[in-house]
Enzyme design. Sequence first.
Site, PDB file in Angstrom:
ATOM      1  N   GLY A  54     -16.028  -1.903  40.311  1.00 61.33           N
ATOM      2  CA  GLY A  54     -15.757  -2.903  39.278  1.00 61.33           C
ATOM      3  C   GLY A  54     -15.586  -2.227  37.932  1.00 61.33           C
ATOM      4  O   GLY A  54     -15.965  -1.064  37.756  1.00 61.33           O
ATOM      5  N   GLN A  59     -16.020  -1.922  28.838  1.00 61.31           N
ATOM      6  CA  GLN A  59     -16.350  -0.523  29.145  1.00 61.31           C
ATOM      7  C   GLN A  59     -15.250   0.441  28.709  1.00 61.31           C
ATOM      8  O   GLN A  59     -15.497   1.646  28.608  1.00 61.31           O
ATOM      9  CB  GLN A  59     -16.612  -0.349  30.647  1.00 61.31           C
ATOM     10  CG  GLN A  59     -17.876  -1.062  31.116  1.00 61.31           C
ATOM     11  CD  GLN A  59     -18.026  -0.958  32.613  1.00 61.31           C
ATOM     12  OE1 GLN A  59     -17.425  -1.749  33.348  1.00 61.31           O
ATOM     13  NE2 GLN A  59     -18.797  -0.008  33.079  1.00 61.31           N
ATOM     14  N   CYS A 100     -23.580   1.791  37.483  1.00 63.71           N
ATOM     15  CA  CYS A 100     -22.657   1.420  36.407  1.00 63.71           C
ATOM     16  C   CYS A 100     -21.908   2.675  35.972  1.00 63.71           C
ATOM     17  O   CYS A 100     -22.534   3.719  35.758  1.00 63.71           O
ATOM     18  CB  CYS A 100     -23.444   0.837  35.231  1.00 63.71           C
ATOM     19  SG  CYS A 100     -22.392   0.285  33.883  1.00 63.71           S
ATOM     20  N   LEU A 101     -20.594   2.543  35.818  1.00 64.66           N
ATOM     21  CA  LEU A 101     -19.793   3.699  35.403  1.00 64.66           C
ATOM     22  C   LEU A 101     -20.117   4.114  33.966  1.00 64.66           C
ATOM     23  O   LEU A 101     -19.818   5.228  33.568  1.00 64.66           O
ATOM     24  CB  LEU A 101     -18.297   3.383  35.561  1.00 64.66           C
ATOM     25  CG  LEU A 101     -17.860   3.065  37.004  1.00 64.66           C
ATOM     26  CD1 LEU A 101     -16.404   2.621  37.040  1.00 64.66           C
ATOM     27  CD2 LEU A 101     -18.083   4.267  37.921  1.00 64.66           C
ATOM     28  N   HIS A 142     -22.616  -8.608  37.323  1.00 64.47           N
ATOM     29  CA  HIS A 142     -22.799  -7.362  36.560  1.00 64.47           C
ATOM     30  C   HIS A 142     -21.657  -7.203  35.541  1.00 64.47           C
ATOM     31  O   HIS A 142     -21.893  -6.879  34.377  1.00 64.47           O
ATOM     32  CB  HIS A 142     -22.833  -6.190  37.559  1.00 64.47           C
ATOM     33  CG  HIS A 142     -22.865  -4.832  36.948  1.00 64.47           C
ATOM     34  ND1 HIS A 142     -23.945  -3.974  37.092  1.00 64.47           N
ATOM     35  CD2 HIS A 142     -21.937  -4.137  36.227  1.00 64.47           C
ATOM     36  CE1 HIS A 142     -23.676  -2.842  36.468  1.00 64.47           C
ATOM     37  NE2 HIS A 142     -22.451  -2.914  35.938  1.00 64.47           N
ATOM     38  N   GLU A 143     -20.415  -7.427  36.001  1.00 61.45           N
ATOM     39  CA  GLU A 143     -19.263  -7.238  35.110  1.00 61.45           C
ATOM     40  C   GLU A 143     -19.229  -8.319  34.027  1.00 61.45           C
ATOM     41  O   GLU A 143     -18.860  -8.052  32.880  1.00 61.45           O
ATOM     42  CB  GLU A 143     -17.948  -7.239  35.901  1.00 61.45           C
ATOM     43  CG  GLU A 143     -17.845  -6.194  37.008  1.00 61.45           C
ATOM     44  CD  GLU A 143     -18.165  -4.783  36.579  1.00 61.45           C
ATOM     45  OE1 GLU A 143     -18.026  -4.466  35.392  1.00 61.45           O
ATOM     46  OE2 GLU A 143     -18.582  -3.987  37.438  1.00 61.45           O
ATOM     47  N   HIS A 146     -21.306  -7.372  31.192  1.00 66.01           N
ATOM     48  CA  HIS A 146     -20.639  -6.439  30.252  1.00 66.01           C
ATOM     49  C   HIS A 146     -19.880  -7.219  29.185  1.00 66.01           C
ATOM     50  O   HIS A 146     -19.904  -6.852  28.008  1.00 66.01           O
ATOM     51  CB  HIS A 146     -19.643  -5.542  31.003  1.00 66.01           C
ATOM     52  CG  HIS A 146     -20.264  -4.330  31.646  1.00 66.01           C
ATOM     53  ND1 HIS A 146     -20.994  -3.402  30.956  1.00 66.01           N
ATOM     54  CD2 HIS A 146     -20.219  -3.879  32.932  1.00 66.01           C
ATOM     55  CE1 HIS A 146     -21.395  -2.433  31.778  1.00 66.01           C
ATOM     56  NE2 HIS A 146     -20.943  -2.707  32.992  1.00 66.01           N
TER      57      HIS A 146
HETATM   58  O1  K1U Z   1     -19.505   0.170  35.776  1.00 65.27           O
HETATM   59  C1  K1U Z   1     -19.383  -0.813  36.457  1.00 65.27           C
HETATM   60  O2  K1U Z   1     -19.614  -1.914  36.015  1.00 65.27           O
HETATM   61  C2  K1U Z   1     -18.939  -0.648  37.897  1.00 65.27           C
HETATM   62  C3  K1U Z   1     -20.071  -0.596  38.890  1.00 65.27           C
HETATM   63  C4  K1U Z   1     -20.119  -1.922  39.606  1.00 65.27           C
HETATM   64  C5  K1U Z   1     -21.351  -2.212  40.375  1.00 65.27           C
HETATM   65  C6  K1U Z   1     -21.708  -1.473  41.483  1.00 65.27           C
HETATM   66  C7  K1U Z   1     -22.836  -1.775  42.210  1.00 65.27           C
HETATM   67  C8  K1U Z   1     -23.612  -2.826  41.827  1.00 65.27           C
HETATM   68  C9  K1U Z   1     -23.276  -3.550  40.723  1.00 65.27           C
HETATM   69  C10 K1U Z   1     -22.143  -3.255  39.997  1.00 65.27           C
HETATM   70  C11 K1U Z   1     -19.773   0.540  39.867  1.00 65.27           C
HETATM   71  O3  K1U Z   1     -18.783   0.562  40.499  1.00 65.27           O
HETATM   72  S1  K1U Z   1     -20.961   1.792  40.014  1.00 65.27           S
HETATM   73  C12 K1U Z   1     -20.274   2.872  41.269  1.00 65.27           C
HETATM   74  C13 K1U Z   1     -20.423   2.341  42.656  1.00 65.27           C
HETATM   75  O4  K1U Z   1     -21.223   1.464  42.885  1.00 65.27           O
HETATM   76  C14 K1U Z   1     -19.587   2.876  43.751  1.00 65.27           C
HETATM   77  C15 K1U Z   1     -18.838   3.989  43.617  1.00 65.27           C
HETATM   78  C16 K1U Z   1     -18.058   4.458  44.660  1.00 65.27           C
HETATM   79  C17 K1U Z   1     -18.047   3.811  45.851  1.00 65.27           C
HETATM   80  C18 K1U Z   1     -18.814   2.700  46.024  1.00 65.27           C
HETATM   81  C19 K1U Z   1     -19.589   2.227  44.973  1.00 65.27           C
HETATM   82 ZN    ZN Z   2     -21.393  -1.624  34.675  1.00 64.48          ZN
END
Ligand code: K1U
Ligand code: ZN
Length: 187
Positions: A54, A59, A100-101, A142-143, A146
Amino acid sequence: MVLLLKSGMALLSILRYPDSRLHKIAKPVTAFDQRIKQLVADMAETMYEAPGVGLAATQVDVHEQILVIDVSDTQSDLRVFINPQIVWASEERQIYDEGCLSVPGIYDGVERPARIKARAKDTDGKPFEIEAEGLMAVCIQHEMDHLKGKVFVEYLSPLKRNRIKARMAKEERELRKDRERDRVGMR
Ligand code: K1U
Ligand code: ZN
């Protein structure tokens, strides 16, 4: 910083916690034009490249209500949510280890409604509704946080949050040193 790709799309820089711009409140999108379509394409490219499931416009330092989400295993099910609203949430709650990225390398449990119904618009401004559970429900919530200026670490205890801030500050100092070494040609 923006990295232009041959495909005509761009990789956008992702703000890192605790950057104060992550706390800005996003405004609704009013014009569903080419600029929004290009931004959505760039956000999707940025999310896939990270990789993540996401990304909220906040972000990438754009303070408009836009989300991209793809929870498929094959990066083949892109969902775009513009001006999203949660219109129903279950009483039942679930705890999910969120990432979270903007806070790379940190995962921790956050409790949220297990199922939700959300309403949003697509890139043409067409309204739609979606019922979600599991990771999709977690990701939408979560998004959407943000867009309201909230980062998931704000659900954690002050002790954990301060440790995360200290770790991010240390990483930031190391990144700065690396960039400076690159600039003067020492790496
Ligand atoms: O930064 C963000 O908001 C994105 C975040 C979304 C998220 C993931 C898990 C739970 C809640 C919200 C991410 O994508 S973090 C990276 C991640 O979860 C992932 C990366 C590669 C493959 C699978 C998952
Ligand atoms: Zn996030």
